[in-house]
Structure formats: structure tokens, C-alpha cells
Design a protein around this motif. Structure first.
Motif, PDB file in Angstrom:
ATOM      1  N   ASN A  96       0.820  -1.216   0.000  1.00 48.61           N
ATOM      2  CA  ASN A  96       0.000   0.000   0.000  1.00 48.61           C
ATOM      3  C   ASN A  96       0.856   1.269   0.000  1.00 48.61           C
ATOM      4  O   ASN A  96       0.474   2.286   0.580  1.00 48.61           O
ATOM      5  N   PHE A  97       2.028   1.182  -0.648  1.00 50.65           N
ATOM      6  CA  PHE A  97       2.864   2.357  -0.865  1.00 50.65           C
ATOM      7  C   PHE A  97       2.344   3.096  -2.094  1.00 50.65           C
ATOM      8  O   PHE A  97       1.674   2.505  -2.933  1.00 50.65           O
ATOM      9  N   PRO A  98       2.679   4.362  -2.227  1.00 51.58           N
ATOM     10  CA  PRO A  98       2.310   5.071  -3.459  1.00 51.58           C
ATOM     11  C   PRO A  98       3.121   4.553  -4.653  1.00 51.58           C
ATOM     12  O   PRO A  98       4.133   3.884  -4.480  1.00 51.58           O
ATOM     13  N   VAL A  99       2.648   4.876  -5.835  1.00 49.73           N
ATOM     14  CA  VAL A  99       3.389   4.524  -7.051  1.00 49.73           C
ATOM     15  C   VAL A  99       4.743   5.222  -7.013  1.00 49.73           C
ATOM     16  O   VAL A  99       4.846   6.400  -6.665  1.00 49.73           O
ATOM     17  N   CYS A 100       5.787   4.498  -7.341  1.00 54.94           N
ATOM     18  CA  CYS A 100       7.151   5.033  -7.257  1.00 54.94           C
ATOM     19  C   CYS A 100       7.707   5.387  -8.630  1.00 54.94           C
ATOM     20  O   CYS A 100       7.278   4.853  -9.650  1.00 54.94           O
ATOM     21  N   THR A 101       8.659   6.278  -8.617  1.00 55.54           N
ATOM     22  CA  THR A 101       9.481   6.544  -9.790  1.00 55.54           C
ATOM     23  C   THR A 101      10.909   6.147  -9.446  1.00 55.54           C
ATOM     24  O   THR A 101      11.288   6.101  -8.268  1.00 55.54           O
ATOM     25  N   LEU A 102      11.676   5.853 -10.472  1.00 59.79           N
ATOM     26  CA  LEU A 102      13.059   5.447 -10.242  1.00 59.79           C
ATOM     27  C   LEU A 102      13.888   6.657  -9.843  1.00 59.79           C
ATOM     28  O   LEU A 102      13.826   7.700 -10.481  1.00 59.79           O
ATOM     29  N   GLY A 103      14.652   6.516  -8.776  1.00 62.97           N
ATOM     30  CA  GLY A 103      15.555   7.578  -8.346  1.00 62.97           C
ATOM     31  C   GLY A 103      16.935   7.352  -8.926  1.00 62.97           C
ATOM     32  O   GLY A 103      17.092   7.168 -10.129  1.00 62.97           O
ATOM     33  N   ASN A 104      17.945   7.324  -8.075  1.00 60.42           N
ATOM     34  CA  ASN A 104      19.300   7.116  -8.573  1.00 60.42           C
ATOM     35  C   ASN A 104      19.592   5.627  -8.750  1.00 60.42           C
ATOM     36  O   ASN A 104      18.979   4.767  -8.126  1.00 60.42           O
ATOM     37  N   SER A 105      20.533   5.340  -9.642  1.00 61.91           N
ATOM     38  CA  SER A 105      20.934   3.961  -9.912  1.00 61.91           C
ATOM     39  C   SER A 105      22.405   3.946 -10.300  1.00 61.91           C
ATOM     40  O   SER A 105      22.919   4.923 -10.850  1.00 61.91           O
ATOM     41  N   TRP A 106      23.080   2.847 -10.032  1.00 65.45           N
ATOM     42  CA  TRP A 106      24.534   2.776 -10.230  1.00 65.45           C
ATOM     43  C   TRP A 106      24.944   1.309 -10.343  1.00 65.45           C
ATOM     44  O   TRP A 106      24.137   0.404 -10.135  1.00 65.45           O
ATOM     45  N   PHE A 107      26.206   1.057 -10.689  1.00 65.89           N
ATOM     46  CA  PHE A 107      26.706  -0.318 -10.716  1.00 65.89           C
ATOM     47  C   PHE A 107      27.903  -0.452  -9.802  1.00 65.89           C
ATOM     48  O   PHE A 107      28.636   0.514  -9.545  1.00 65.89           O
ATOM     49  N   ASN A 108      28.100  -1.658  -9.285  1.00 65.41           N
ATOM     50  CA  ASN A 108      29.282  -2.026  -8.507  1.00 65.41           C
ATOM     51  C   ASN A 108      29.994  -3.160  -9.226  1.00 65.41           C
ATOM     52  O   ASN A 108      29.341  -4.078  -9.732  1.00 65.41           O
ATOM     53  N   VAL A 109      31.317  -3.100  -9.264  1.00 66.79           N
ATOM     54  CA  VAL A 109      32.132  -4.189  -9.799  1.00 66.79           C
ATOM     55  C   VAL A 109      33.101  -4.610  -8.700  1.00 66.79           C
ATOM     56  O   VAL A 109      33.920  -3.799  -8.245  1.00 66.79           O
ATOM     57  N   GLN A 110      33.004  -5.870  -8.262  1.00 62.61           N
ATOM     58  CA  GLN A 110      33.856  -6.379  -7.185  1.00 62.61           C
ATOM     59  C   GLN A 110      34.807  -7.453  -7.721  1.00 62.61           C
ATOM     60  O   GLN A 110      34.421  -8.275  -8.546  1.00 62.61           O
ATOM     61  N   GLU A 111      36.015  -7.438  -7.213  1.00 62.92           N
ATOM     62  CA  GLU A 111      37.008  -8.453  -7.539  1.00 62.92           C
ATOM     63  C   GLU A 111      37.151  -9.425  -6.362  1.00 62.92           C
ATOM     64  O   GLU A 111      36.606  -9.183  -5.279  1.00 62.92           O
ATOM     65  N   PRO A 112      37.859 -10.546  -6.553  1.00 64.11           N
ATOM     66  CA  PRO A 112      38.014 -11.516  -5.460  1.00 64.11           C
ATOM     67  C   PRO A 112      38.577 -10.879  -4.186  1.00 64.11           C
ATOM     68  O   PRO A 112      39.479 -10.050  -4.235  1.00 64.11           O
ATOM     69  N   GLY A 113      38.016 -11.274  -3.049  1.00 66.70           N
ATOM     70  CA  GLY A 113      38.447 -10.768  -1.753  1.00 66.70           C
ATOM     71  C   GLY A 113      37.697  -9.538  -1.278  1.00 66.70           C
ATOM     72  O   GLY A 113      37.883  -9.089  -0.148  1.00 66.70           O
ATOM     73  N   SER A 114      36.838  -8.986  -2.114  1.00 68.42           N
ATOM     74  CA  SER A 114      36.098  -7.780  -1.729  1.00 68.42           C
ATOM     75  C   SER A 114      34.828  -8.139  -0.968  1.00 68.42           C
ATOM     76  O   SER A 114      34.339  -9.267  -1.023  1.00 68.42           O
ATOM     77  N   MET A 115      34.298  -7.135  -0.255  1.00 67.74           N
ATOM     78  CA  MET A 115      33.077  -7.332   0.527  1.00 67.74           C
ATOM     79  C   MET A 115      32.205  -6.085   0.458  1.00 67.74           C
ATOM     80  O   MET A 115      32.691  -4.989   0.182  1.00 67.74           O
ATOM     81  N   ALA A 120      22.351   0.716   4.669  1.00 68.38           N
ATOM     82  CA  ALA A 120      20.988   0.852   4.158  1.00 68.38           C
ATOM     83  C   ALA A 120      21.012   1.963   3.122  1.00 68.38           C
ATOM     84  O   ALA A 120      22.038   2.622   2.933  1.00 68.38           O
ATOM     85  N   HIS A 121      19.891   2.215   2.456  1.00 63.87           N
ATOM     86  CA  HIS A 121      19.856   3.178   1.359  1.00 63.87           C
ATOM     87  C   HIS A 121      19.069   4.440   1.695  1.00 63.87           C
ATOM     88  O   HIS A 121      18.480   5.054   0.813  1.00 63.87           O
ATOM     89  N   ILE A 122      19.064   4.813   2.950  1.00 60.16           N
ATOM     90  CA  ILE A 122      18.343   6.020   3.336  1.00 60.16           C
ATOM     91  C   ILE A 122      19.213   7.232   3.042  1.00 60.16           C
ATOM     92  O   ILE A 122      20.336   7.337   3.519  1.00 60.16           O
ATOM     93  N   SER A 123      18.693   8.159   2.247  1.00 62.43           N
ATOM     94  CA  SER A 123      19.459   9.352   1.888  1.00 62.43           C
ATOM     95  C   SER A 123      19.201  10.461   2.896  1.00 62.43           C
ATOM     96  O   SER A 123      18.325  10.364   3.752  1.00 62.43           O
ATOM     97  N   VAL A 124      19.954  11.538   2.755  1.00 64.36           N
ATOM     98  CA  VAL A 124      19.761  12.686   3.637  1.00 64.36           C
ATOM     99  C   VAL A 124      18.393  13.310   3.419  1.00 64.36           C
ATOM    100  O   VAL A 124      17.861  13.973   4.289  1.00 64.36           O
ATOM    101  N   HIS A 125      17.798  13.061   2.253  1.00 61.34           N
ATOM    102  CA  HIS A 125      16.479  13.618   1.965  1.00 61.34           C
ATOM    103  C   HIS A 125      15.358  12.736   2.505  1.00 61.34           C
ATOM    104  O   HIS A 125      14.221  13.167   2.599  1.00 61.34           O
ATOM    105  N   GLY A 126      15.691  11.458   2.833  1.00 65.59           N
ATOM    106  CA  GLY A 126      14.716  10.554   3.399  1.00 65.59           C
ATOM    107  C   GLY A 126      13.542  10.245   2.494  1.00 65.59           C
ATOM    108  O   GLY A 126      12.434  10.032   2.970  1.00 65.59           O
ATOM    109  N   ILE A 127      13.762  10.203   1.180  1.00 68.68           N
ATOM    110  CA  ILE A 127      12.635  10.016   0.265  1.00 68.68           C
ATOM    111  C   ILE A 127      12.645   8.656  -0.417  1.00 68.68           C
ATOM    112  O   ILE A 127      11.716   8.337  -1.138  1.00 68.68           O
ATOM    113  N   GLU A 128      13.669   7.840  -0.192  1.00 68.72           N
ATOM    114  CA  GLU A 128      13.684   6.515  -0.787  1.00 68.72           C
ATOM    115  C   GLU A 128      12.689   5.611  -0.066  1.00 68.72           C
ATOM    116  O   GLU A 128      12.636   5.580   1.157  1.00 68.72           O
ATOM    117  N   LEU A 129      11.903   4.867  -0.826  1.00 67.49           N
ATOM    118  CA  LEU A 129      10.970   3.901  -0.258  1.00 67.49           C
ATOM    119  C   LEU A 129      11.443   2.475  -0.487  1.00 67.49           C
ATOM    120  O   LEU A 129      11.389   1.641   0.402  1.00 67.49           O
TER     121      LEU A 129
END
Length: 201
Positions: A96-115, A120-129
Motif C-alpha cells: 500500500n505504498f504510493p506509485v514510485c518513480t526510479l531515483g538514482n541507480s549505479w553499478f558495482n564491480v567487485q574483484e576476489p576478496g572484496s566485501m 541501508a539506502h536512506i538518503s539525507v532527503h529521506g525520500i527513498e521507499l
């Protein structure tokens, strides 16, 4: 005994949706090649990724739109953004959340041994659902996604855990509330473990 009405409540559940095969293997491969060739020089380290890894996420750029970049530039991916939004709003409708629009998006590339450190994904604006991850290049040696139970008074019982771990496959999509803490508890041992992450608001 007098007849009674019984109401059972499932209080404070945390919904997480796992969409298997969101991307067919050939499109995941196209996206992987796009990142490794066209975006090889994009990315930097940040506090969330530990070890030999890079991300296109920029803390100063709240309007990074890598999903749109893929939609416009990767062969076969013209419906990537709209298909993702359809899944996001399927997820939000259950809550029962409102309809969302896509905010920011990005990619991560990890090599062996990384973690991936706990975050969490809460921004300073607090608008991510809703936040999520699309798995572009993973295998059995890739680190899993572990979610943390937000209830500090948890009592261990069947179906109740301190953490819950998911082992995604190539093309899978995970959606979860943006405030839910997550991390990888095990080290990644796959070359070029690639994940697209995003927020919806």
C-alpha cells in the motif's frame, strides 16, 4: 464456552521480493560487456565496498541514472527501465505504498576478496521507499546478500532469524525497503562480480 472471534496478526513483517530471471542471460551478458568496456574507467571506491572494488555511485550526484543509460545504450534493453518499474510498483502495491518513480541507480564491480559492508539506502532527503539489486555477473563463488533483522528483541523460533541470506543468480532482481540493513558476510571470490543497484521514491 462462549463463541469468540479470533484475529491473528502478523506484526511488523519486513517484505523482500526475489524475482528470478528478471533478465534473460543474453541481456545480462550485454550489460556486463557494456560495463566492462564502455564504463571501465568509471567508478571509484567508497565506504560501503571493501577491498578491490569500484562503484559508479557518486555521493554528490543524487541523479545518477545508470538504469536509463542501460535502457538507451545496451542492445536488447529498450524495455529495461519500464520492466524494472513494473516490478517495483508490483512490490509497492503489496505494501500500500504510493506509485514510485526510479531515483538514482549505479553499478558495482567487485574483484576476489572484496566485501559489501553493512548499510541501508536512506538518503539525507529521506525520500527513498524501495531499493534493489539486479545481478549481472555472479556465480557460486560470489558473495551472497544478507539482510539483518531490524527487531532488537528477536526470539529465535522457526522462521525467525537474526539474519537471512540470499544467493542470487545471474539475471535475478531483489527488492526491499530502503531502510533495511544489508551486507555480504562472506568475501566475494568471483572476478567482476557485477550488480546494478537503485532506489525508488
Amino acid at each position: 464456552m462462549q463463541k469468540m472471534n479470533v484475529h491473528d496478526y502478523s506484526l511488523f513483517p519486513v517484505p523482500v521480493s526475489y524475482y528470478s530471471n528478471f533478465l534473460p542471460p543474453e541481456l545480462a551478458e550485454n550489460i556486463k560487456n557494456y560495463i566492462l568496456t564502455e564504463k571501465a574507467d568509471v567508478g571509484k571506491k567508497n565506504d560501503v565496498l571493501h577491498g578491490d572494488a569500484k562503484t559508479s555511485y557518486m555521493n554528490t550526484d543524487e541523479h545518477a541514472t545508470f538504469v536509463q543509460d542501460v535502457t538507451e545504450n545496451v542492445p536488447g534493453c529498450s524495455k529495461f527501465s519500464s520492466n524494472l518499474l513494473e516490478c517495483i510498483n508490483d512490490f509497492t502495491s503489496k505494501l500500500n505504498f504510493p506509485v514510485c518513480t526510479l531515483g538514482n541507480s549505479w553499478f558495482n564491480v567487485q574483484e576476489p576478496g572484496s566485501m559489501l559492508r553493512r548499510h541501508a539506502h536512506i538518503s539525507v532527503h529521506g525520500i527513498e521507499l524501495v531499493s534493489g539489486a539486479i545481478y549481472i555477473n555472479v556465480d557460486e563463488n560470489s558473495s551472497s546478500m544478507t539482510f539483518e533483522n531490524p527487531n532488537p528483541y528477536i526470539v529465535l523460533s522457526p522462521g525467525n532469524y537474526y539474519t537471512f541470506t540470499v544467493k542470487p543468480k545471474i539475471g535475478d532482481l531483489l527488492l526491499f525497503p530502503s531502510w533495511l540493513m544489508h551486507q555480504s558476510l562472506d568475501s566475494n571470490m568471483t572476478e567482476n562480480r557485477i550488480v546494478i543497484s537503485f532506489n525508488a521514491r
